[in-house]
Write a protein that holds these residues in place. Structure first.
Motif, PDB file in Angstrom:
ATOM      1  N   HIS A  38      -8.182   3.877  -1.201  1.00 45.09           N
ATOM      2  CA  HIS A  38      -7.335   4.328  -1.956  1.00 45.09           C
ATOM      3  C   HIS A  38      -7.120   3.922  -3.312  1.00 45.09           C
ATOM      4  O   HIS A  38      -6.082   4.484  -4.035  1.00 45.09           O
ATOM      5  CB  HIS A  38      -5.620   4.153  -1.020  1.00 45.09           C
ATOM      6  CG  HIS A  38      -5.685   4.944   0.083  1.00 45.09           C
ATOM      7  ND1 HIS A  38      -5.379   6.195   0.163  1.00 45.09           N
ATOM      8  CD2 HIS A  38      -5.816   4.518   1.397  1.00 45.09           C
ATOM      9  CE1 HIS A  38      -5.213   6.532   1.527  1.00 45.09           C
ATOM     10  NE2 HIS A  38      -5.717   5.481   2.239  1.00 45.09           N
ATOM     11  N   VAL A  56      -6.187   0.958  -4.319  1.00 49.68           N
ATOM     12  CA  VAL A  56      -5.133   0.143  -4.608  1.00 49.68           C
ATOM     13  C   VAL A  56      -5.480  -1.280  -4.808  1.00 49.68           C
ATOM     14  O   VAL A  56      -6.051  -2.014  -4.202  1.00 49.68           O
ATOM     15  CB  VAL A  56      -4.087   0.141  -3.362  1.00 49.68           C
ATOM     16  CG1 VAL A  56      -2.753  -0.795  -3.763  1.00 49.68           C
ATOM     17  CG2 VAL A  56      -3.633   1.476  -3.079  1.00 49.68           C
ATOM     18  N   LEU A  65       0.825  -1.129   0.032  1.00 43.60           N
ATOM     19  CA  LEU A  65      -0.021   0.023   0.066  1.00 43.60           C
ATOM     20  C   LEU A  65       0.925   1.377  -0.052  1.00 43.60           C
ATOM     21  O   LEU A  65       0.601   2.148  -0.640  1.00 43.60           O
ATOM     22  CB  LEU A  65      -0.933  -0.110   1.069  1.00 43.60           C
ATOM     23  CG  LEU A  65      -2.197  -1.112   1.346  1.00 43.60           C
ATOM     24  CD1 LEU A  65      -2.790  -1.027   2.765  1.00 43.60           C
ATOM     25  CD2 LEU A  65      -3.031  -0.737   0.214  1.00 43.60           C
ATOM     26  N   ALA A  66       1.871   1.304   0.764  1.00 41.48           N
ATOM     27  CA  ALA A  66       2.616   2.409   0.761  1.00 41.48           C
ATOM     28  C   ALA A  66       3.638   2.607  -0.414  1.00 41.48           C
ATOM     29  O   ALA A  66       3.755   3.858  -0.667  1.00 41.48           O
ATOM     30  CB  ALA A  66       3.579   2.311   2.180  1.00 41.48           C
ATOM     31  N   HIS A  82       2.595   1.790  -3.214  1.00 41.91           N
ATOM     32  CA  HIS A  82       1.807   2.237  -4.364  1.00 41.91           C
ATOM     33  C   HIS A  82       1.267   3.832  -4.157  1.00 41.91           C
ATOM     34  O   HIS A  82       1.439   4.543  -5.019  1.00 41.91           O
ATOM     35  CB  HIS A  82       0.435   1.600  -4.293  1.00 41.91           C
ATOM     36  CG  HIS A  82      -0.513   1.767  -5.523  1.00 41.91           C
ATOM     37  ND1 HIS A  82      -1.256   2.807  -5.437  1.00 41.91           N
ATOM     38  CD2 HIS A  82      -0.683   1.402  -6.579  1.00 41.91           C
ATOM     39  CE1 HIS A  82      -1.962   2.643  -6.616  1.00 41.91           C
ATOM     40  NE2 HIS A  82      -1.600   1.593  -7.361  1.00 41.91           N
ATOM     41  N   GLU A  83       1.289   4.265  -3.084  1.00 45.27           N
ATOM     42  CA  GLU A  83       0.902   5.641  -2.588  1.00 45.27           C
ATOM     43  C   GLU A  83       2.217   6.646  -2.472  1.00 45.27           C
ATOM     44  O   GLU A  83       2.005   7.719  -2.314  1.00 45.27           O
ATOM     45  CB  GLU A  83       0.102   5.713  -1.462  1.00 45.27           C
ATOM     46  CG  GLU A  83      -1.247   4.943  -1.497  1.00 45.27           C
ATOM     47  CD  GLU A  83      -2.286   5.517  -2.547  1.00 45.27           C
ATOM     48  OE1 GLU A  83      -2.585   6.719  -2.233  1.00 45.27           O
ATOM     49  OE2 GLU A  83      -2.412   4.939  -3.481  1.00 45.27           O
ATOM     50  N   LEU A 122       2.752   8.128   6.004  1.00 53.47           N
ATOM     51  CA  LEU A 122       3.077   8.829   4.764  1.00 53.47           C
ATOM     52  C   LEU A 122       2.428  10.434   4.738  1.00 53.47           C
ATOM     53  O   LEU A 122       3.266  11.206   4.569  1.00 53.47           O
ATOM     54  CB  LEU A 122       2.441   8.142   3.623  1.00 53.47           C
ATOM     55  CG  LEU A 122       3.015   6.776   3.162  1.00 53.47           C
ATOM     56  CD1 LEU A 122       2.251   6.261   2.078  1.00 53.47           C
ATOM     57  CD2 LEU A 122       4.324   6.927   2.988  1.00 53.47           C
ATOM     58  N   PHE A 158       2.052   2.434   6.757  1.00 56.65           N
ATOM     59  CA  PHE A 158       1.260   3.273   5.902  1.00 56.65           C
ATOM     60  C   PHE A 158       0.749   4.421   6.122  1.00 56.65           C
ATOM     61  O   PHE A 158       0.627   5.691   5.457  1.00 56.65           O
ATOM     62  CB  PHE A 158       0.404   2.422   5.000  1.00 56.65           C
ATOM     63  CG  PHE A 158      -0.545   2.957   3.964  1.00 56.65           C
ATOM     64  CD1 PHE A 158      -0.316   3.279   2.902  1.00 56.65           C
ATOM     65  CD2 PHE A 158      -1.883   3.259   4.496  1.00 56.65           C
ATOM     66  CE1 PHE A 158      -1.214   3.793   1.985  1.00 56.65           C
ATOM     67  CE2 PHE A 158      -2.639   3.597   3.526  1.00 56.65           C
ATOM     68  CZ  PHE A 158      -2.364   4.155   2.290  1.00 56.65           C
ATOM     69  N   ALA A 174       2.456   9.676  -4.861  1.00 62.21           N
ATOM     70  CA  ALA A 174       1.608  10.651  -4.668  1.00 62.21           C
ATOM     71  C   ALA A 174       2.054  11.639  -3.233  1.00 62.21           C
ATOM     72  O   ALA A 174       1.823  12.641  -3.224  1.00 62.21           O
ATOM     73  CB  ALA A 174       0.202  10.118  -4.384  1.00 62.21           C
ATOM     74  N   THR A 175       2.415  10.811  -2.393  1.00 63.59           N
ATOM     75  CA  THR A 175       3.068  11.565  -1.142  1.00 63.59           C
ATOM     76  C   THR A 175       4.126  12.508  -1.411  1.00 63.59           C
ATOM     77  O   THR A 175       4.230  13.631  -0.821  1.00 63.59           O
ATOM     78  CB  THR A 175       3.552  10.557  -0.230  1.00 63.59           C
ATOM     79  OG1 THR A 175       2.622   9.534   0.172  1.00 63.59           O
ATOM     80  CG2 THR A 175       4.210  11.366   1.149  1.00 63.59           C
TER      81      THR A 175
END
Length: 198
Positions: A73, A75, A17-18, A20-21, A183, A180, A24-25
């Motif tokens: 999110h 994902v 999850l982290a 993938h994101e 972030l 996660f 964006a962060t």
């Protein structure tokens, strides 16, 4: 600019999850990222902790939460067969895709993560699937060679010495950001550091 370090183990749904994101962060901040594999089980052992799935009530909560987080999110995520599994083969494969002393790039880490978390519940260690992934990634070095094994061991030991206790952990600004849900905190701190007078 010092790169951020993203410590991961493919066994962790929160790491996927982290991962993938993370773009964006970091949007608009221009930070490079180094993706550094560690063996989560080694961190747990060093700190005398059990993994979340080893505690029945926590296991149930973990799967409920990651399912919700993935949907929230956007994902893609499906739990692999036989979780938890031994991630060593995948972690070593990732390292073997880079020259000695270098870390795997985002493309390689994404392929490993998707192999585990986006395969409709397939077994990540099924020999034919693992062989196909290895052919696709075409590693520069032998994933089962002593050099790669020693590198992963050294990375895990260094992470323990640094105070890591779980994955994902992002190392930035001389601090560790675990999980996660860290972030947004990471982004806020990076924005504050960028705005601070030099």
């Amino acid at each position: 600019m010092q790169p951020l370090v993203f410590h991961y183990d493919v066994i962790s749904p929160y790491a996927w999850l982290a991962f993938h994101e993370l773009p964006a962060t970091l949007a608009g901040l221009g930070h490079a990222v180094e993706y550094r594999p560690v063996l989560f089980a080694g961190l747990l052992k060093a700190h005398g902790h059990k993994g979340p799935v080893e505690i029945p009530a926590k296991r149930e909560w973990t799967w409920r939460q990651i399912d919700w987080l993935a949907r929230r999110h956007g994902v893609p995520l499906s739990a692999p067969a036989g979780h938890p599994f031994n991630p060593l083969a995948l972690l070593r494969l990732g390292l073997a895709c880079a020259p000695a002393g270098r870390m795997p790039g985002r493309r390689v880490v994404e392929a490993l993560m998707r192999h585990v978390w986006c395969a409709d519940g397939a077994d990540p260690l099924e020999p034919q699937r693992l062989a196909a992934l290895t052919r696709r990634l075409d590693p520069e070095r032998d994933p089962q060679g002593p050099q790669v094994k020693d590198e992963l061991r050294a990375l895990t030991e260094a992470a323990i010495a640094q105070g890591l206790f779980g994955v994902p952990t992002v190392e930035a600004l001389g601090r560790l950001y675990w999980g996660f849900d860290a972030l947004p905190m990471l982004r806020e701190d990076l924005l504050a550091a960028a705005a601070a007078p030099t």
